[in-house]
Motif scaffolding. Structure first.
Motif, PDB file in Angstrom:
ATOM      1  N   SER A 132       1.123  -1.474  -0.202  1.00 18.86           N
ATOM      2  CA  SER A 132       0.267  -0.632   0.045  1.00 18.86           C
ATOM      3  C   SER A 132       0.745   1.270  -0.033  1.00 18.86           C
ATOM      4  O   SER A 132       2.028   1.254   0.890  1.00 18.86           O
ATOM      5  N   LEU A 133       0.252   2.110  -1.061  1.00 16.91           N
ATOM      6  CA  LEU A 133       1.006   3.551  -0.774  1.00 16.91           C
ATOM      7  C   LEU A 133       1.257   3.975   0.575  1.00 16.91           C
ATOM      8  O   LEU A 133       2.145   5.206   0.788  1.00 16.91           O
ATOM      9  N   THR A 134       0.356   3.956   0.922  1.00 16.95           N
ATOM     10  CA  THR A 134       0.305   4.769   2.720  1.00 16.95           C
ATOM     11  C   THR A 134       0.979   3.931   3.608  1.00 16.95           C
ATOM     12  O   THR A 134       1.644   5.074   4.334  1.00 16.95           O
ATOM     13  N   ARG A 135       0.371   2.734   3.219  1.00 17.42           N
ATOM     14  CA  ARG A 135       1.161   1.733   5.135  1.00 17.42           C
ATOM     15  C   ARG A 135       2.226   0.953   4.570  1.00 17.42           C
ATOM     16  O   ARG A 135       2.940   0.289   5.824  1.00 17.42           O
ATOM     17  N   GLY A 136       2.282   0.665   3.315  1.00 17.43           N
ATOM     18  CA  GLY A 136       3.599   0.018   2.997  1.00 17.43           C
ATOM     19  C   GLY A 136       3.623  -1.464   3.352  1.00 17.43           C
ATOM     20  O   GLY A 136       2.344  -1.769   2.090  1.00 17.43           O
ATOM     21  N   PHE A 137       4.106  -2.303   3.700  1.00 18.56           N
ATOM     22  CA  PHE A 137       3.692  -3.868   3.409  1.00 18.56           C
ATOM     23  C   PHE A 137       2.550  -4.289   3.893  1.00 18.56           C
ATOM     24  O   PHE A 137       3.187  -4.618   5.563  1.00 18.56           O
ATOM     25  N   ALA A 174       0.682  -3.930   9.337  1.00 17.65           N
ATOM     26  CA  ALA A 174       1.543  -3.085   7.600  1.00 17.65           C
ATOM     27  C   ALA A 174       2.396  -2.908   8.840  1.00 17.65           C
ATOM     28  O   ALA A 174       1.958  -2.054   9.853  1.00 17.65           O
ATOM     29  N   ALA A 175       3.635  -2.775   7.406  1.00 11.24           N
ATOM     30  CA  ALA A 175       4.742  -2.203   7.757  1.00 11.24           C
ATOM     31  C   ALA A 175       5.217  -1.741   6.893  1.00 11.24           C
ATOM     32  O   ALA A 175       5.669  -1.648   5.868  1.00 11.24           O
ATOM     33  N   ARG A 176       5.998  -0.849   6.935  1.00 13.67           N
ATOM     34  CA  ARG A 176       6.446   0.661   5.979  1.00 13.67           C
ATOM     35  C   ARG A 176       8.297   0.235   6.118  1.00 13.67           C
ATOM     36  O   ARG A 176       8.137   1.762   7.818  1.00 13.67           O
ATOM     37  N   ILE A 177       9.092   0.639   5.295  1.00 16.72           N
ATOM     38  CA  ILE A 177      10.580   1.491   5.654  1.00 16.72           C
ATOM     39  C   ILE A 177      10.225   3.028   5.841  1.00 16.72           C
ATOM     40  O   ILE A 177       9.615   3.247   4.902  1.00 16.72           O
ATOM     41  N   ASP A 178      11.264   3.290   6.442  1.00 18.02           N
ATOM     42  CA  ASP A 178      11.432   4.394   6.597  1.00 18.02           C
ATOM     43  C   ASP A 178      12.643   4.866   6.457  1.00 18.02           C
ATOM     44  O   ASP A 178      13.753   4.835   7.216  1.00 18.02           O
ATOM     45  N   PRO A 179      13.334   5.373   4.831  1.00 17.08           N
ATOM     46  CA  PRO A 179      14.220   5.675   4.753  1.00 17.08           C
ATOM     47  C   PRO A 179      15.089   6.036   5.215  1.00 17.08           C
ATOM     48  O   PRO A 179      16.242   6.052   5.314  1.00 17.08           O
ATOM     49  N   VAL A 180      14.514   7.308   5.807  1.00 21.96           N
ATOM     50  CA  VAL A 180      15.265   8.605   6.056  1.00 21.96           C
ATOM     51  C   VAL A 180      15.684   7.442   7.595  1.00 21.96           C
ATOM     52  O   VAL A 180      16.948   8.381   7.638  1.00 21.96           O
ATOM     53  N   LYS A 181      14.963   7.246   8.056  1.00 24.51           N
ATOM     54  CA  LYS A 181      15.859   7.118   9.483  1.00 24.51           C
ATOM     55  C   LYS A 181      16.994   6.159   9.055  1.00 24.51           C
ATOM     56  O   LYS A 181      17.466   5.784  10.074  1.00 24.51           O
ATOM     57  N   THR A 182      16.298   5.089   8.501  1.00 29.49           N
ATOM     58  CA  THR A 182      17.218   3.794   8.004  1.00 29.49           C
ATOM     59  C   THR A 182      18.830   4.493   7.646  1.00 29.49           C
ATOM     60  O   THR A 182      19.247   4.340   7.740  1.00 29.49           O
ATOM     61  N   PHE A 183      18.442   5.248   6.335  1.00 31.90           N
ATOM     62  CA  PHE A 183      20.161   5.727   5.955  1.00 31.90           C
ATOM     63  C   PHE A 183      20.562   6.073   7.380  1.00 31.90           C
ATOM     64  O   PHE A 183      21.734   6.710   6.748  1.00 31.90           O
TER      65      PHE A 183
END
Length: 660
Positions: free
Chosen positions: A78-83, A107-116
């Motif tokens: 989902s574009l808003t919720r992720g996987f 649902a789980a969505r990866i946050d790329p900003v916090k991840t990097f």
């Protein structure tokens, strides 16, 4: 005309040019943004499979690193919720045979900003109107209507919102939970301990299952609500603060009008302590408010204050599911403070104060005794319950006690002073169910010690009955059996009274100066009675002597032992004998016999005209009635004396003839 006189054309205003430029720039940005958005959306749409695969791979790696084993169905992006997955099941082990939790939607969505930025996976987790089932063996606990919003990044779990319905309890939870040990803990642990992680197979859900069974509410309006925030302090200990509220519900059959409980864990104590800064409860229309704390490791409840007009006995019995025989019909105002240690009640220290109008019902055998308007202070310290000013109204009179009892010791020994005053004999008769009309008032006192066994009773006291027209003592159990035994049936219309001092030694009561007085007669008595066993043949050993007035007194004074009696036997069946003629048999129904003696004397008095002739006449009348009075048969009249033999007439010797 010269060139200087010619007219120059007007210049274009600069403001108009700037507005046009700004409009063109905004239009360009909008079009460019729209194009980029559509391009991104198209990219995401066509790349959703790739994104879903990458998200699953990252999540699988992170879950595997943490030893978390899951299974799910219907994965989608989902574009808003992720996987997003449905029917996610979390298992105890890699074999995936023993489920731990089952989610209907997550649902789980990866946050790329916090991840990097942190170089650790940052995952945003959501749940929408989901359900969760926790399993422990064959037992389960269910959540429903779950709305979850949480972040997991690095070793920190942030639950911004977890709302739902846990069984019949509405919950609103949040948390900030570090998932790794504090520096102090890591420093004190071995490398092996630092690397060892607690496996899901070791997770114990029994407390959660038990809690689910405890939150079964019978709701009449809205569900009770629990709000709580969880965290960890610097030492790594789990902390919690929150509030529990509800109205018009029942718990385990206990109706509750309203409850408002605030709680928080203390961070400044070496052991886990839960503080209750405010607790308000309305039960059966009465209020209870309290504040205190609970030390779970020490097993200790500290009550800073408790003020209640509610029925504490009924509430306690309902919570325990037991019937408490003692009950309030009108509960008192109770103030309580101190500390109660449930692991060692004898070490508790509490102070309780009773006030305001109240009524306590105490069952005694098949009857119930009402104690009204209980006032005073009770203290519990070092295993002793003590009072100096406990008072109550009982049987329309007053009672007071000052002393102590040790309820945790064998036999519950006690000591102190008990007094009762102004108790109508009519109230005593009504309580005992004697059915006899009484008059007069009782005053009683006792100062001593004892225990459950009456053989431990020692002390002394006094008893008085005043303003009685028919002096019988129908109450107070064994301690006044001696007085009941000696009670005589005097003239109902004449005032009567009783006074006595008594002592009790190892359960044996003795008196030397019992006096029963009424118009025309005074009885003095002394003796002993075994209170511990009143049924033995010699339980009561008594002596009584009556002094009569008027004609009776004048007569009995001439016969010294006639009014002296001895009584021996079980308390309820004392055999009385006169000391003057003990061989004539037992005297039964002593009061009636006294009346017979009185009647005999009066009858004799009516037959004489001179007072000097009275003793002789009374003695004759009593001797005539005495065998019947004493229970024997009337004496047979003596046989008439035999007539005296008539001597034979003397033989007359004829005179000798004369000599010539």
């Amino acid at each position: 005309m010269t060139s200087t006189d010619s007219t120059t054309p007007a210049e274009t205003p600069p403001t108009k040019n700037k507005r046009g430029l700004l409009f063109r720039l905004v239009r360009f940005c909008f079009v460019a943004g729209l194009v980029l958005t559509l391009a991104a959306a198209a990219t995401l749409f066509f790349a959703r499979g790739w994104i879903s695969e990458k998200t699953q791979a990252v999540l699988a790696a992170e879950l595997d690193r943490r030893g978390i084993h899951v299974d799910y169905s219907n994965p989608r992006y989902s574009l808003t919720r992720g996987f997003v997955v449905s029917d996610l099941t979390l298992f105890r082990s890699a074999e995936k045979t023993k489920p731990l939790f089952a989610f209907s939607d997550i649902a789980a969505r990866i946050d790329p900003v916090k991840t990097f930025s942190t170089k650790k996976a940052a995952v945003h987790v959501t749940g929408r109107d989901a359900s969760l089932v926790a399993t422990e063996g064959e037992e389960t606990a269910a959540f429903s209507q779950i709305n979850l919003d949480a972040d997991l990044h690095g070793d920190l779990l942030e639950i911004h919102r977890l709302r739902g319905l846990f069984e019949t309890l509405k919950v609103d939870l949040s948390a900030d939970l570090p998932l790794q040990r504090s520096a102090g803990q890591n420093a004190s642990s071995t490398p092996g301990e630092q690397s060892q992680k607690k496996r899901l197979s070791e997770l114990n859900l029994v407390p959660l299952i038990r809690f689910a069974k405890e939150v079964q509410f019978d709701v009449r309006s809205a569900f009770p609500k629990l709000e709580a925030h969880f965290g960890r302090n610097n030492s790594g200990r789990l902390t919690v603060e929150g509030r529990f509220t509800g109205e018009n519900f029942s718990w385990k059959g206990v109706p509750t009008d309203r409850i408002d409980l605030q709680f928080a864990s203390r961070a400044d104590t070496p052991t886990p302590v839960i503080e209750f800064p405010a607790f308000d409860l309305t039960y059966q229309g009465k209020n209870l408010s309290a504040a205190g704390l609970v030390d779970l490791k020490a097993g200790k409840v500290t009550v800073a204050k408790l003020d209640s007009s509610a029925d504490i006995l009924a509430l306690t019995g309902a919570l325990l599911g037991k019937e408490i025989p003692v009950r309030f019909t009108t509960p008192p105002r109770l103030n309580l403070e101190g500390a109660y240690i449930w692991k060692s009640p004898k070490a508790s220290r509490l102070t309780a104060r009773f006030s305001e109008e109240n009524a306590l019902i105490v069952p005694i055998g098949e009857r119930e005794l009402s104690l009204n308007n209980i006032q005073g202070t009770l203290t519990l310290s070092e295993g002793t319950v003590a009072t100096e000013d406990l008072k109550a109204a009982v049987l329309d009179g007053a009672a007071a006690f000052a002393g102590s009892i040790r309820p945790f010791d064998e036999g519950a020994p006690y000591q102190g002073a008990l007094s009762a005053s102004g108790i109508p004999l009519a109230s005593i008769a009504a309580f005992t169910g004697s059915g006899k009309e009484r008059s007069g008032h009782l005053n009683l006192s006792f100062d001593g010690s004892g225990a459950k066994s009456l053989t431990a009773l020692n002390g002394a006291g006094a008893i008085e009955v005043a303003d009685a027209r028919f002096i019988t003592i129908p109450m107070f159990g064994r301690i006044v059996e001696i007085f009941k035994t000696l009670t005589l049936r005097f003239n109902k219309e004449s005032p009567s009274g009783l006074t006595a001092n008594y002592a009790v030694t190892n359960g044996v009561l003795s008196t030397e100066d019992l006096v029963i007085s009424s118009e025309g007669v005074v009885i003095g008595a002394q003796g002993r009675i075994n209170l511990a066993d009143t049924a033995t043949p010699d339980a009561a050993q008594l002596k009584a002597k009556a002094k009569f007035g008027g004609l009776v007194g004048a007569a009995t004074s001439k016969i010294t032992g006639l009014a002296e009696m001895e009584g021996v036997g079980p308390v309820r069946d004392v055999k009385w004998r006169p000391t003057l003629v003990p061989t004539l048999g037992d005297i039964k129904n002593l009061p009636e016999k006294i009346e017979q003696i009185t009647g005999a004397v009066k009858n004799a008095g009516g037959q004489v005209k001179d007072i000097d002739q009275l003793p002789k006449a009374v003695a004759g009348e009593l001797l005539k009635r005495l065998p019947g009075i004493l229970g024997g048969k009337p004496a047979a009249p003596p046989p008439p004396p035999a007539p005296a033999e008539t001597p034979p007439p003397p033989v007359k010797t004829p005179p000798a003839p004369a000599t010539p």
